[in-house]
Scaffold this active site. Sequence first.
Site, short mmCIF file in Angstrom:
data_model
loop_
_atom_site.label_atom_id
_atom_site.label_comp_id
_atom_site.label_asym_id
_atom_site.label_seq_id
_atom_site.Cartn_x
_atom_site.Cartn_y
_atom_site.Cartn_z
N ASP A 32 -16.89 19.61 1.79
CA ASP A 32 -17.87 19.05 2.72
C ASP A 32 -19.27 19.54 2.38
O ASP A 32 -20.13 19.67 3.25
CB ASP A 32 -17.50 19.45 4.16
CG ASP A 32 -18.25 18.63 5.19
OD1 ASP A 32 -18.36 19.10 6.34
OD2 ASP A 32 -18.74 17.54 4.85
N LYS A 36 -22.47 16.32 -2.19
CA LYS A 36 -21.49 15.29 -2.58
C LYS A 36 -21.34 15.17 -4.09
O LYS A 36 -20.29 14.80 -4.59
CB LYS A 36 -21.86 13.95 -1.94
CG LYS A 36 -22.11 14.05 -0.44
CD LYS A 36 -21.02 14.84 0.30
CE LYS A 36 -21.49 15.31 1.67
NZ LYS A 36 -20.56 16.31 2.29
N ASP A 54 -14.52 15.19 2.81
CA ASP A 54 -15.29 14.45 3.81
C ASP A 54 -16.31 13.55 3.11
O ASP A 54 -16.67 13.79 1.95
CB ASP A 54 -16.04 15.43 4.73
CG ASP A 54 -16.68 14.72 5.93
OD1 ASP A 54 -17.69 15.23 6.45
OD2 ASP A 54 -16.18 13.65 6.34
N ASN A 55 -16.75 12.50 3.79
CA ASN A 55 -17.88 11.67 3.33
C ASN A 55 -17.67 10.90 2.04
O ASN A 55 -18.64 10.64 1.30
CB ASN A 55 -19.14 12.54 3.17
CG ASN A 55 -19.42 13.39 4.36
OD1 ASN A 55 -19.42 14.63 4.27
ND2 ASN A 55 -19.64 12.78 5.51
N GLU A 85 -19.65 10.69 11.38
CA GLU A 85 -19.66 11.44 12.64
C GLU A 85 -20.67 10.87 13.64
O GLU A 85 -21.81 10.58 13.29
CB GLU A 85 -19.94 12.94 12.41
CG GLU A 85 -21.11 13.27 11.50
CD GLU A 85 -20.71 13.43 10.06
OE1 GLU A 85 -19.69 12.86 9.63
OE2 GLU A 85 -21.41 14.13 9.33
O1 LIG Z 1 -24.93 16.50 2.93
C1 LIG Z 1 -23.95 16.68 3.64
N1 LIG Z 1 -23.26 17.83 3.60
C2 LIG Z 1 -23.67 18.89 2.66
C3 LIG Z 1 -24.79 19.76 3.22
C4 LIG Z 1 -25.34 20.70 2.19
O2 LIG Z 1 -24.30 21.49 1.60
C5 LIG Z 1 -24.80 22.45 0.69
N2 LIG Z 1 -23.73 23.40 0.43
C6 LIG Z 1 -22.92 23.95 1.36
C7 LIG Z 1 -22.07 24.82 0.73
C8 LIG Z 1 -22.37 24.81 -0.63
C9 LIG Z 1 -21.85 25.50 -1.75
N3 LIG Z 1 -22.40 25.30 -2.97
C10 LIG Z 1 -23.40 24.41 -3.12
C11 LIG Z 1 -23.94 23.68 -2.06
C12 LIG Z 1 -23.41 23.90 -0.81
C13 LIG Z 1 -23.56 15.64 4.64
C14 LIG Z 1 -24.46 14.60 4.90
C15 LIG Z 1 -24.15 13.60 5.84
C16 LIG Z 1 -25.10 12.50 6.10
C17 LIG Z 1 -24.64 11.21 6.29
C18 LIG Z 1 -25.53 10.16 6.57
C19 LIG Z 1 -26.88 10.43 6.63
F1 LIG Z 1 -27.76 9.44 6.91
C20 LIG Z 1 -27.37 11.73 6.43
C21 LIG Z 1 -26.48 12.76 6.17
C22 LIG Z 1 -22.92 13.64 6.54
C23 LIG Z 1 -22.03 14.68 6.27
O3 LIG Z 1 -20.83 14.74 6.92
C24 LIG Z 1 -22.32 15.66 5.32
O4 LIG Z 1 -21.38 16.64 5.08
MG LIG Z 2 -19.52 16.07 5.94
#
Ligand SMILES: O=C(NCCCOCn1ccc2cnccc21)c1cc(-c2ccc(F)cc2)cc(O)c1O
Ligand SMILES: [Mg+2]
Length: 214
Positions: free
Chosen positions: A141, A144, A169-170, A199
């Site tokens: 999650d 992406k 997810d996603n 979500e």
């Molecule tokens: O971007 C998303 N998640 C990621 C966050 C950064 O994560 C960075 N991150 C966290 C550990 C980790 C470990 N290593 C590298 C990067 C690492 C994410 C985005 C959306 C979304 C959907 C539509 C929109 F209009 C805008 C946003 C929905 C979701 O459910 C998501 O999960």
């Molecule tokens: Mg997500």
Amino acid sequence: TQSTRPQRLLAAVQKNATRGDPRSVVLAIDQFCRQKEWAMNVGDEKGCILDSVVSEVNPGAVLELGTYCGYSAVRIACLLPPHGKIITLEFNPDNAAIARQVIAWAGLEEKIQLVVGASGDWIPKIKEQFGVKTFDLVFLDHWKDRYLPDTKLMEECGLLREGSILLADNVICPGTPDYLEYIRNSPRYKSQYFKSHLEYTKVEDGLEKSVFLG
Ligand SMILES: O=C(NCCCOCn1ccc2cnccc21)c1cc(-c2ccc(F)cc2)cc(O)c1O
Ligand SMILES: [Mg+2]
């Protein structure tokens, strides 16, 4: 100074949820995100699919990539068997600080190990640092465009065993096209798509569940 969305989400948890009651924490976050401000938690609809997969796998060792505010870590942890543990990785230290407090409010500090850093750096170190052999369940999650490289890295580091489950997810929104292409065509995985919605919205999204065949 202006508060951040994760800070406002934590305040809603501390105001509306009961200390030590993980389900009330999950409910408080979902209500905040539906009534006040959208936030990128896996949410209640996809969360039910996550719950069913966790209950089916009954995992002793879980890896989560992408903690954010701790919503899915709390959701997973309250379904784990007695000695089950989840290691959750968060890149953003500010989000990790909020997640720690959400996890503490839920009373799940013993079951959830929060680590701050990048997946590419941490995945090769997990075995030695946390004494984990392999993961029964991995919840992807995070960024992406890291799902595919990190899956290959987990394979290379021997973190997956025959039967390990990857839940992503996603896979539709924002989307993980290269990951889907790989995992659905690889002879080493058996995949299944669970259609759902982004979500707190009516936009299509879904979870991809894949079994590593060894
Ligand atoms: O971007 C998303 N998640 C990621 C966050 C950064 O994560 C960075 N991150 C966290 C550990 C980790 C470990 N290593 C590298 C990067 C690492 C994410 C985005 C959306 C979304 C959907 C539509 C929109 F209009 C805008 C946003 C929905 C979701 O459910 C998501 O999960
Ligand atoms: Mg997500």
